[in-house]
Design an enzyme around this catalytic site. Structure first.
Site, PDB file in Angstrom:
ATOM      1  N   HIS A 296       0.822  -1.221   0.000  1.00  0.00           N
ATOM      2  CA  HIS A 296       0.000   0.000   0.000  1.00  0.00           C
ATOM      3  C   HIS A 296       0.851   1.265   0.000  1.00  0.00           C
ATOM      4  O   HIS A 296       0.337   2.350  -0.260  1.00  0.00           O
ATOM      5  CB  HIS A 296      -0.931   0.009   1.215  1.00  0.00           C
ATOM      6  CG  HIS A 296      -2.034  -0.996   1.111  1.00  0.00           C
ATOM      7  ND1 HIS A 296      -3.348  -0.663   0.902  1.00  0.00           N
ATOM      8  CD2 HIS A 296      -2.007  -2.356   1.151  1.00  0.00           C
ATOM      9  CE1 HIS A 296      -4.090  -1.751   0.835  1.00  0.00           C
ATOM     10  NE2 HIS A 296      -3.299  -2.799   0.992  1.00  0.00           N
TER      11      HIS A 296
ATOM     12  N   ASP B  44       3.303   9.581  -0.704  1.00  0.00           N
ATOM     13  CA  ASP B  44       2.168   8.748  -0.306  1.00  0.00           C
ATOM     14  C   ASP B  44       1.993   7.635  -1.325  1.00  0.00           C
ATOM     15  O   ASP B  44       2.147   7.875  -2.533  1.00  0.00           O
ATOM     16  CB  ASP B  44       0.887   9.612  -0.263  1.00  0.00           C
ATOM     17  CG  ASP B  44      -0.076   9.164   0.827  1.00  0.00           C
ATOM     18  OD1 ASP B  44      -0.110   7.951   1.112  1.00  0.00           O
ATOM     19  OD2 ASP B  44      -0.780  10.014   1.390  1.00  0.00           O
TER      20      ASP B  44
HETATM   21  P1  ADP Z   1      -3.194   6.340   5.083  1.00  0.00           P
HETATM   22  O1  ADP Z   1      -3.523   4.980   4.602  1.00  0.00           O
HETATM   23  O2  ADP Z   1      -1.738   6.661   5.071  1.00  0.00           O
HETATM   24  O3  ADP Z   1      -3.794   6.663   6.418  1.00  0.00           O
HETATM   25  P2  ADP Z   1      -5.074   7.399   3.088  1.00  0.00           P
HETATM   26  O4  ADP Z   1      -5.352   8.800   2.643  1.00  0.00           O
HETATM   27  O5  ADP Z   1      -4.898   6.455   1.974  1.00  0.00           O
HETATM   28  O6  ADP Z   1      -3.820   7.426   4.058  1.00  0.00           O
HETATM   29  O7  ADP Z   1      -6.269   6.885   3.984  1.00  0.00           O
HETATM   30  C1  ADP Z   1      -6.670   7.565   5.147  1.00  0.00           C
HETATM   31  C2  ADP Z   1      -8.029   7.060   5.573  1.00  0.00           C
HETATM   32  O8  ADP Z   1      -8.292   7.542   6.898  1.00  0.00           O
HETATM   33  C3  ADP Z   1      -9.130   7.575   4.668  1.00  0.00           C
HETATM   34  O9  ADP Z   1     -10.006   6.506   4.359  1.00  0.00           O
HETATM   35  C4  ADP Z   1      -9.831   8.645   5.509  1.00  0.00           C
HETATM   36  O10 ADP Z   1     -11.216   8.697   5.288  1.00  0.00           O
HETATM   37  C5  ADP Z   1      -9.539   8.219   6.926  1.00  0.00           C
HETATM   38  N1  ADP Z   1      -9.431   9.425   7.809  1.00  0.00           N
HETATM   39  C6  ADP Z   1      -8.486  10.375   7.736  1.00  0.00           C
HETATM   40  N2  ADP Z   1      -8.697  11.345   8.661  1.00  0.00           N
HETATM   41  C7  ADP Z   1      -9.802  10.997   9.335  1.00  0.00           C
HETATM   42  C8  ADP Z   1     -10.533  11.567  10.439  1.00  0.00           C
HETATM   43  N3  ADP Z   1     -10.165  12.690  11.060  1.00  0.00           N
HETATM   44  N4  ADP Z   1     -11.614  10.905  10.869  1.00  0.00           N
HETATM   45  C9  ADP Z   1     -11.988   9.747  10.282  1.00  0.00           C
HETATM   46  N5  ADP Z   1     -11.337   9.161   9.267  1.00  0.00           N
HETATM   47  C10 ADP Z   1     -10.261   9.761   8.792  1.00  0.00           C
HETATM   48  O1  F6P Z   2      -1.867   2.641   4.305  1.00  0.00           O
HETATM   49  C1  F6P Z   2      -0.737   2.526   5.079  1.00  0.00           C
HETATM   50  C2  F6P Z   2      -1.032   2.037   6.490  1.00  0.00           C
HETATM   51  O2  F6P Z   2       0.153   1.723   7.132  1.00  0.00           O
HETATM   52  C3  F6P Z   2      -1.906   0.810   6.586  1.00  0.00           C
HETATM   53  O3  F6P Z   2      -1.248  -0.412   6.430  1.00  0.00           O
HETATM   54  C4  F6P Z   2      -2.452   1.014   7.951  1.00  0.00           C
HETATM   55  O4  F6P Z   2      -3.602   0.299   8.249  1.00  0.00           O
HETATM   56  C5  F6P Z   2      -2.689   2.517   8.013  1.00  0.00           C
HETATM   57  O5  F6P Z   2      -1.655   3.057   7.251  1.00  0.00           O
HETATM   58  C6  F6P Z   2      -2.746   3.077   9.415  1.00  0.00           C
HETATM   59  O6  F6P Z   2      -1.548   2.840  10.120  1.00  0.00           O
HETATM   60  P1  F6P Z   2      -1.454   1.987  11.465  1.00  0.00           P
HETATM   61  O7  F6P Z   2      -2.072   0.663  11.207  1.00  0.00           O
HETATM   62  O8  F6P Z   2      -0.002   1.926  11.790  1.00  0.00           O
HETATM   63  O9  F6P Z   2      -2.262   2.751  12.494  1.00  0.00           O
END
Ligand code: ADP
Ligand code: F6P
Length: 489
Positions: A169, A381
């Site tokens: 991912h 990212d």
């Molecule tokens: P990562 O996997 O690194 O966290 P992504 O942008 O791919 O980054 O995914 C983040 C996920 O977390 C998204 O599905 C988003 O809706 C969720 N998210 C981010 N901030 C919030 C928040 N404040 N409250 C609820 N969900 C959140």
């Molecule tokens: O998308 C990257 C990622 O590391 C996922 O594998 C993971 O579920 C998410 O970010 C949140 O991170 P963590 O599981 O360390 O809270």
């Protein structure tokens, strides 16, 4: 559910749940993060399995709450129990202090502690043992993310034949960065134990191929597109690029609901109908939050006409709080928000609204719907689902997506109307925001319409289907939704 049918077994570090102890009782709620948001709707009611860590330390009694969650989700959840030492060495240590920074180009933040490596191998073995215990020979094992790069290797060492696919991912770094890793050849070799290794973008895959050529020159590489094959010691595996997506219709439908429409209006009224700029991230140093706040500061300096005309809402979800760098980042963000607000606030207006918490999905979607401009500016990212969620939820099709050129989503979304920026160039970001304020709304509509179209076409179901087809010659329809089944673990 038991019987001859082939099942999809998802394995990830975390189960799709968040666990909390409320008054001595374990309570389970749906979890967050990109991986869970993407996969949970796909697995729903298909009778598969999800194997992962619950987030607790030690062996906690969560069998009943997990069984209840399984029944509602329509797939079984099987926990992997990690001790406090394993959480420290494998999760906080190797996964999040070595692989996470290295793969996101933050090599100076890496802690190449050899005990972390040993803990990583032990934990991968532990996950493999749970997979062996709960899966059958005929199952398809789909392993997710950087925490479990060694799982297929462990299964083969145990002599357990399984069809195994892996999806990364996060980005895969170029050789000049990856080759710093003391365990570089072992990682590359063990990834080749999977039948298919999926990356987010073509760039990640070609980085992997360059590392492979440098580290294992004896490997033979052939083919192109999603047909790249690597043969090493008589074993062939395939490498593909599969840009992950979201459940577009779920976001769009929720955004169109009466409840979200009301919340959207409430947010806009509370912010006095000013333009809304929005940032939504896990609180992580890869997300570029301090740089984004600096860009807002630059904008306020350079373009005084924008003062009092907007509110920048930054939602940050707490993440990896036990790692000191994350805590330091939290303090830095709080300081910056205070500084900028102190410098520019006027009676009745503060430029930055900062919320440090996870929000219910309806509230998040209401913020997406309300926002005139989304600032999605990570320093690096894998994909960034927030960018896609924002577009799906922008049902008025008047919003603007300002997107980092270093997000995996940039390739797909730039050609469909996202405004790309270099997140390090805070003056450049300020200019792009300023320009968006002064661009004709017809242009915004055209761009947002194209963006939404492209995400709708390549949604999460399309993504799963492409991966399953390439990994196992299977379609999502080969795991049809089941009805009236009792999913006891
Ligand atoms: P990562 O996997 O690194 O966290 P992504 O942008 O791919 O980054 O995914 C983040 C996920 O977390 C998204 O599905 C988003 O809706 C969720 N998210 C981010 N901030 C919030 C928040 N404040 N409250 C609820 N969900 C959140
Ligand atoms: O998308 C990257 C990622 O590391 C996922 O594998 C993971 O579920 C998410 O970010 C949140 O991170 P963590 O599981 O360390 O809270």
């Amino acid at each position: 559910m038991e019987g001859g049918s082939k099942r999809l077994v998802v394995v990830s570090n975390r189960l799709p749940v968040a666990l909390s102890n409320e008054g001595g009782r374990w309570v389970i709620k749906p979890g967050g993060g990109g991986l869970v948001t993407a996969l949970a709707p796909v697995l729903k009611n298909r009778g598969g399995l999800w194997i992962g860590w619950s987030g607790a330390k030690g062996e906690v009694d969560i069998v009943d709450p997990l069984a209840e969650f399984s029944r509602e989700a329509g797939y079984s959840l099987h926990p992997v129990y990690l001790t406090e030492e394993e959480v420290a060495g494998y999760y906080h240590g190797f996964s999040n202090e070595v692989i996470w920074p290295l793969f996101h180009d933050f090599q100076s933040r890496c802690n190449f502690n050899p005990t972390y490596w040993r803990s990583y191998l032990d934990a991968n073995l532990k996950f493999a043992e749970v997979v062996v215990r709960f899966s059958r020979d005929s199952d398809y094992i789909w392993v997710h993310d950087y925490h479990l790069m060694h799982l297929a290797f462990m299964l083969r060492n145990m002599g357990v034949p399984r069809s195994c696919g892996f999806f990364l991912h996060i980005p895969f770094p170029p050789p000049d960065i990856f080759l710093k890793l003391p365990w570089r050849a072992k990682i590359v070799r063990s990834l080749l134990e999977y039948d298919l290794v999926g990356f987010q973008t073509g760039r990640d895959r070609s980085n992997f191929i360059s590392c492979l050529r440098a580290l294992l020159p004896e490997a033979s590489i052939s083919g192109r597109g999603n047909e790249v094959r690597v043969t090493l010691l008589g074993r062939t595996s395939r490498l593909g690029a599969f840009p992950i997506s979201i459940d577009f219709n779920a976001f769009a439908n929720m955004a169109s609901s009466g409840e979200v429409a009301q919340k959207t209006k409430d947010f806009r009224d509370a912010l006095r109908q000013r333009k809304i700029l929005l940032g939504v991230d896990r609180l992580d140093y890869t997300k570029g939050i301090p740089q984004r706040i600096e860009a807002i500061r630059q904008m306020l300096f350079k373009f005084p006409d924008l003062r009092e005309r907007f509110s920048f809402v930054q939602l940050a979800v707490p993440s990896r709080e036990e790692i000191p760098e994350y805590n330091a980042l939290k303090i830095e963000i709080e300081r910056l928000v205070g500084e900028v607000n102190g410098q520019f606030a006027q009676p009745g207006w503060v430029p930055i609204q900062y919320l440090y918490r996870s929000l219910p999905r309806e509230d998040l979607v209401a913020y997406y719907r309300a926002a005139d401009i989304a600032l999605v500016t990570p320093l690096r990212d894998g994909m960034n689902l927030v960018a896609k969620e924002y577009c799906a939820s922008n049902v008025s099709e008047t919003g603007v997506l300002i997107l980092s050129e270093f997000a995996g989503a940039a390739g797909q979304l730039q050609k469909n109307g996202a405004k790309l920026v270099n997140p390090h160039d805070v003056e450049g970001v300020a200019k792009v925001i300023h320009k968006a304020f002064h661009t004709d709304i017809a242009d915004h509509r055209r761009n947002m319409h194209r963006l939404r179209d492209s995400i709708r076409k390549a949604d999460i179901f399309w993504w799963v289907d492409s991966f399953l087809q390439n990994a196992f010659s299977r379609h999502l329809n080969d795991f049809p939704p089941l009805e009236g089944v009792n999913f006891h673990s």
